[in-house]
Design a protein around this motif. Structure first.
Motif, PDB file in Angstrom:
ATOM      1  N   THR A 230       0.815  -1.223   0.000  1.00  0.00           N
ATOM      2  CA  THR A 230       0.000   0.000   0.000  1.00  0.00           C
ATOM      3  C   THR A 230       0.848   1.273   0.000  1.00  0.00           C
ATOM      4  N   ALA A 231       2.137   1.143  -0.211  1.00  0.00           N
ATOM      5  CA  ALA A 231       3.026   2.306  -0.128  1.00  0.00           C
ATOM      6  C   ALA A 231       2.939   3.165  -1.389  1.00  0.00           C
ATOM      7  N   PRO A 232       2.930   4.496  -1.236  1.00  0.00           N
ATOM      8  CA  PRO A 232       2.947   5.380  -2.415  1.00  0.00           C
ATOM      9  C   PRO A 232       4.299   5.302  -3.120  1.00  0.00           C
ATOM     10  N   ALA A 233       4.311   5.667  -4.390  1.00  0.00           N
ATOM     11  CA  ALA A 233       5.540   5.566  -5.196  1.00  0.00           C
ATOM     12  C   ALA A 233       6.378   6.830  -5.060  1.00  0.00           C
ATOM     13  N   ASP A 234       6.925   7.038  -3.862  1.00  0.00           N
ATOM     14  CA  ASP A 234       7.755   8.213  -3.614  1.00  0.00           C
ATOM     15  C   ASP A 234       9.201   7.781  -3.383  1.00  0.00           C
ATOM     16  N   LEU A 235      10.049   8.734  -2.959  1.00  0.00           N
ATOM     17  CA  LEU A 235      11.472   8.424  -2.811  1.00  0.00           C
ATOM     18  C   LEU A 235      11.728   7.386  -1.730  1.00  0.00           C
TER      19      LEU A 235
END
Length: 454
Positions: A230-235
């Motif tokens: 469920t993690a967003p695609a960020d750094l």
């Protein structure tokens, strides 16, 4: 002609103990005037030798030619360990190379397009925030620059705005931490004997512990989200999910805490320093400010900035480059000679400290035309472009170049263009800025400007 502010340099020589007293007050004002012309200078004490190198060939040798023979000095970490742990900023050798193999893919050119929307959101938030302050009252712009830069880091790294409870607490604690230790500490530039005690300031230990605890909360939550899909695609997600191509293993929680700590310090503190000085320089030179505003309006029009616009902001980029030249956020870097060396017919023993100073290199009288003047137009000339290649190292150079250098250039140019397009910044004559080195190059008593709608 008005010149950008610069600390007065010492004339002649002083004793070691006098130098140490000056150094403790401020690194920049302790430096002799001759260093702005010298290719190399040796500093001797009964315990050690340090060599400041300004000759481009020597700087190139240390950073690019044989970087493994000039590792980062272990003394650099002496003031930073409580906050940074074993981060990529202070490690060497195989540990450092493994860390960079995992970190670098997150900052590749193609990835910057993906984080641009988060940068833009932070820029739009900064524009709105300044709207309430744009009444002509003198304001310390450093605080606003720090707020904007921290917002960029939290949005691009963890997909949360600075208003998030944990992010806000990290920001507030870091403001308390930032003046307790300089990023280039006394023990690094003026190496003390190994047997001398180096106790950390109590406030440094306290704030570092709190900051690392808060970062651990964010990191642990993100690692759980990665496991759950469920993690967003960020750094943060990119770094957590990137394995070392040689071992197949990624960072564990504590390693990730170390890296996030340096991302926040480097990505927030250095960007805030550069943005604050850029706005001050444009206030000193209103004709350049009007040109930046006009370029931003011409490129952005009445719509929101796009990633494709960034390549069209050439004048704004040159203003930002000139800011980094005059006020490099990290004024000095320290390496250590691993082998016997000969620099300019002078023997350099193993263990000697090699000091590379963007502050002096960027203002060197034998390299730059009118080195103390604000001249963004210099980068349109062949001489200016040559200086960029040979004597411009705000992000270091070679294999240890800051992985976020491209990120920082897009962020700085974007924020500068967005703010100047909407507001006019004017100096406060009774409160002139004077650079000093704390964690980065900041205003001694802040950077005070008047803000009004454009």
């Amino acid at each position: 002609m008005t010149l950008p502010p610069k600390p007065p340099a010492r004339v002649g020589r002083v004793s070691l103990w006098r130098y140490l007293r000056l150094f403790r007050a401020d690194i920049l004002s302790a430096q002799p005037a001759r260093l702005y012309r010298a290719w190399m200078a040796e500093f001797r004490t009964p315990f050690f030798r340090s060599y400041l190198c300004n000759q481009p060939d020597l700087v190139n040798l240390v950073l690019k030619g044989r970087p493994d023979d000039f590792p980062k000095s272990d003394r650099v970490r002496e003031g930073l360990t409580p906050l940074l742990g074993n981060s990529v900023f202070v490690t060497n050798g195989d540990v450092w190379k493994r860390q960079r193999r995992i970190i670098d893919p997150a900052f590749e050119g193609g990835r910057l397009r993906h984080v641009f929307p988060a940068m833009l959101e932070a820029g739009e938030s900064a524009v709105r925030r300044l709207g309430a302050l744009a009444d002509g009252t003198p304001r310390d712009i450093e605080g606003e620059a720090s707020h904007a830069a921290a917002d960029v880091i939290f949005r691009t790294l963890f997909s949360i705005p600075i208003e998030n409870e944990v992010a806000a607490r990290v920001f507030e604690e870091f403001r308390a931490h930032q003046r307790t230790q300089p990023v280039v500490n006394l023990a690094a530039l003026i190496p003390l004997p190994r047997w001398m005690p180096r106790p950390h300031h109590r406030a440094t230990r306290r704030t570092a512990k709190v900051i690392r605890g808060l970062i651990r909360q964010l990191t642990s939550a993100r690692m759980a989200a990665v496991r759950q899909g469920t993690a967003p695609a960020d750094l943060a997600t990119k770094i957590i999910t990137t394995p070392d191509p040689e071992t197949g293993k990624g960072f564990d929680t504590e390693e990730m805490v170390d890296q996030v700590a340096i991302f926040f310090l480097a990505g927030h503190e250095t960007s805030a320093s550069a943005l604050g000085w850029a706005l001050y320089l444009l206030a000193l030179y209103p004709e350049w400010q009007d040109r930046v505003a006009a370029e931003g309006q011409a490129v952005f029009g009445d719509g929101a900035p796009q990633f494709s616009h960034m390549s069209k902001l050439g004048l704004t980029r040159d203003v930002f480059r000139e800011t980094l030249r005059l006020y490099p956020p990290v004024p000095m870097m320290v390496r250590e000679a691993r082998c016997p060396e000969t620099f300019r017919d002078r023997s350099v023993a193993p263990g000697s400290q090699i000091v590379l100073s963007p502050w002096h290199l960027h203002r060197h009288e034998r390299i730059w035309d009118a080195p103390d003047e604000f001249k963004p137009e210099r980068y349109a000339t062949e001489a200016g472009r040559q200086c960029l290649r040979e004597a411009f190292i705000p992000f270091s150079a070679g294999q240890r170049v800051c992985p976020g250098a491209g990120f920082a250039m897009i962020e700085g140019v974007l924020l500068l263009a967005m703010l100047v397009r909407r507001y006019r910044f004017d100096i406060v004559p009774e409160r002139p800025a004077m650079p000093v080195a704390h964690l980065t190059v900041r205003g001694k008593d802040g950077i005070w400007l008047r803000i009004t709608p454009r």
